[in-house]
Write a protein that holds these residues in place. Structure first.
Motif, PDB file in Angstrom:
ATOM      1  N   TYR A  61       0.842  -1.201   0.000  1.00 45.89           N
ATOM      2  CA  TYR A  61       0.000   0.000   0.000  1.00 45.89           C
ATOM      3  C   TYR A  61       0.877   1.251   0.000  1.00 45.89           C
ATOM      4  CZ  TYR A  61      -4.366  -2.465   1.184  1.00 45.89           C
ATOM      5  OH  TYR A  61      -5.484  -3.264   1.161  1.00 45.89           O
ATOM      6  N   ASP A  62       0.371   2.313  -0.559  1.00 48.84           N
ATOM      7  CA  ASP A  62       1.025   3.625  -0.560  1.00 48.84           C
ATOM      8  C   ASP A  62       2.382   3.627  -1.246  1.00 48.84           C
ATOM      9  OD1 ASP A  62      -1.136   4.816   0.770  1.00 48.84           O
ATOM     10  OD2 ASP A  62      -0.341   4.188   2.714  1.00 48.84           O
ATOM     11  N   THR A  63       2.545   2.768  -2.257  1.00 50.04           N
ATOM     12  CA  THR A  63       3.733   2.823  -3.098  1.00 50.04           C
ATOM     13  C   THR A  63       3.277   3.181  -4.511  1.00 50.04           C
ATOM     14  OG1 THR A  63       3.636   0.477  -3.677  1.00 50.04           O
ATOM     15  CG2 THR A  63       4.952   1.085  -1.726  1.00 50.04           C
ATOM     16  N   GLY A  64       4.184   3.652  -5.316  1.00 47.59           N
ATOM     17  CA  GLY A  64       3.854   4.021  -6.685  1.00 47.59           C
ATOM     18  C   GLY A  64       3.254   2.888  -7.490  1.00 47.59           C
ATOM     19  N   PRO A  65       3.903   1.698  -7.505  1.00 51.10           N
ATOM     20  CA  PRO A  65       3.324   0.602  -8.279  1.00 51.10           C
ATOM     21  C   PRO A  65       1.928   0.197  -7.795  1.00 51.10           C
ATOM     22  CG  PRO A  65       5.611   0.143  -7.790  1.00 51.10           C
ATOM     23  CD  PRO A  65       5.241   1.378  -7.013  1.00 51.10           C
ATOM     24  N   HIS A  66       1.745   0.138  -6.486  1.00 55.41           N
ATOM     25  CA  HIS A  66       0.438  -0.244  -5.941  1.00 55.41           C
ATOM     26  C   HIS A  66      -0.629   0.756  -6.372  1.00 55.41           C
ATOM     27  CE1 HIS A  66      -2.772  -0.664  -2.947  1.00 55.41           C
ATOM     28  NE2 HIS A  66      -2.377  -1.923  -2.851  1.00 55.41           N
ATOM     29  N   ASP A  67      -0.343   2.034  -6.172  1.00 59.75           N
ATOM     30  CA  ASP A  67      -1.333   3.059  -6.517  1.00 59.75           C
ATOM     31  C   ASP A  67      -1.657   3.055  -8.003  1.00 59.75           C
ATOM     32  OD1 ASP A  67      -1.318   3.726  -3.851  1.00 59.75           O
ATOM     33  OD2 ASP A  67      -0.127   5.553  -4.108  1.00 59.75           O
ATOM     34  N   ALA A  68      -0.650   2.876  -8.852  1.00 61.43           N
ATOM     35  CA  ALA A  68      -0.884   2.872 -10.294  1.00 61.43           C
ATOM     36  C   ALA A  68      -1.732   1.675 -10.711  1.00 61.43           C
ATOM     37  CB  ALA A  68       0.441   2.870 -11.044  1.00 61.43           C
ATOM     38  N   ILE A  69      -1.406   0.504 -10.203  1.00 68.04           N
ATOM     39  CA  ILE A  69      -2.152  -0.704 -10.574  1.00 68.04           C
ATOM     40  C   ILE A  69      -3.599  -0.598 -10.097  1.00 68.04           C
ATOM     41  CG2 ILE A  69      -2.345  -3.196 -10.227  1.00 68.04           C
ATOM     42  CD1 ILE A  69       0.799  -3.137  -9.950  1.00 68.04           C
ATOM     43  N   VAL A  70      -3.804  -0.122  -8.876  1.00 68.16           N
ATOM     44  CA  VAL A  70      -5.167   0.026  -8.346  1.00 68.16           C
ATOM     45  C   VAL A  70      -5.948   1.054  -9.160  1.00 68.16           C
ATOM     46  CG1 VAL A  70      -6.522   0.747  -6.333  1.00 68.16           C
ATOM     47  CG2 VAL A  70      -4.579  -0.798  -6.045  1.00 68.16           C
ATOM     48  N   LEU A  71      -5.289   2.112  -9.601  1.00 73.42           N
ATOM     49  CA  LEU A  71      -5.946   3.112 -10.439  1.00 73.42           C
ATOM     50  C   LEU A  71      -6.390   2.487 -11.767  1.00 73.42           C
ATOM     51  CD1 LEU A  71      -6.732   6.099 -10.567  1.00 73.42           C
ATOM     52  CD2 LEU A  71      -4.505   6.539 -11.592  1.00 73.42           C
ATOM     53  N   VAL A  72      -5.536   1.661 -12.359  1.00 76.96           N
ATOM     54  CA  VAL A  72      -5.892   0.986 -13.611  1.00 76.96           C
ATOM     55  C   VAL A  72      -7.052   0.023 -13.379  1.00 76.96           C
ATOM     56  CG1 VAL A  72      -5.066  -0.626 -15.378  1.00 76.96           C
ATOM     57  CG2 VAL A  72      -3.608   1.281 -14.644  1.00 76.96           C
ATOM     58  N   VAL A  73      -6.997  -0.752 -12.307  1.00 75.25           N
ATOM     59  CA  VAL A  73      -8.111  -1.659 -11.978  1.00 75.25           C
ATOM     60  C   VAL A  73      -9.402  -0.851 -11.821  1.00 75.25           C
ATOM     61  CG1 VAL A  73      -9.076  -3.196 -10.208  1.00 75.25           C
ATOM     62  CG2 VAL A  73      -6.698  -3.473 -10.938  1.00 75.25           C
ATOM     63  N   GLY A  74      -9.329   0.248 -11.100  1.00 78.63           N
ATOM     64  CA  GLY A  74     -10.508   1.084 -10.891  1.00 78.63           C
ATOM     65  C   GLY A  74     -11.084   1.614 -12.190  1.00 78.63           C
TER      66      GLY A  74
END
Length: 173
Positions: A61-74
């Protein structure tokens, strides 16, 4: 269940080191898939469960890769609800870490085949007065590649995107 005196019981904790995701010495592919109701609530749940699954896999959580992947999923799940909704039909999320290539592949399948997104090479910038049309541009800016294909096992389409994990990126080891 009872424990015998002197025997300690330990519960398993997930490995959060993250190094296992792309290490050539310990290649681990991970996969998660589930069907969700084709509603805004289903899209939110898919995003939240994907975020949790990534964290368990070591993409913290709260890392660049995590945030980017979750944004794409969203974005892809929201598009499946908005543009791929068929009453009574769900959408399907498949999230996969491919250790050999160091990528996370996101696939979202819906059952509406007549409404398809543009191809990656034909995305157009929306006008300043347009209220939509920016989501796939955002996806294109975050991932290594993306596209879509028609389902072979029924009506609809699958939109997919591949995010490249980089060694040394935050949360990746």
């Amino acid at each position: 269940m009872t424990n015998k005196p002197g025997i300690s019981v330990r519960t398993a904790q997930p490995d959060r080191s993250g190094a296992c995701l792309i290490s050539p010495h310990i290649p681990l592919d991970r996969a998660y898939e589930m069907r969700f109701t084709s509603t805004p609530r289903g899209a939110r749940l898919a995003r939240r469960l994907a975020a949790h699954r990534l964290d368990v896999w070591g993409v913290a959580y709260d890392t660049g890769p995590h945030d980017a992947i979750v944004l794409v999923v969203g974005e892809l799940t929201a598009n499946a609800v908005r543009h791929g909704h068929v009453p009574g039909r769900d959408f399907h999320l498949h999230l996969r870490v491919i250790a050999e290539t160091g990528t996370v592949r996101i696939e979202v399948t819906d059952t509406r085949g007549e409404l398809v997104p543009p191809r990656p090479d034909s995305l157009a910038d929306p006008g300043t007065d347009d209220t939509g049309g920016r989501g796939l541009l955002l996806v294109a800016g975050l991932v290594r590649r993306w596209d879509w294909y028609r389902r072979s096992d029924g009506p609809g389409k699958t939109v997919w995107a591949e995010y490249e994990l980089r060694e040394g990126a935050p949360g990746i080891g």
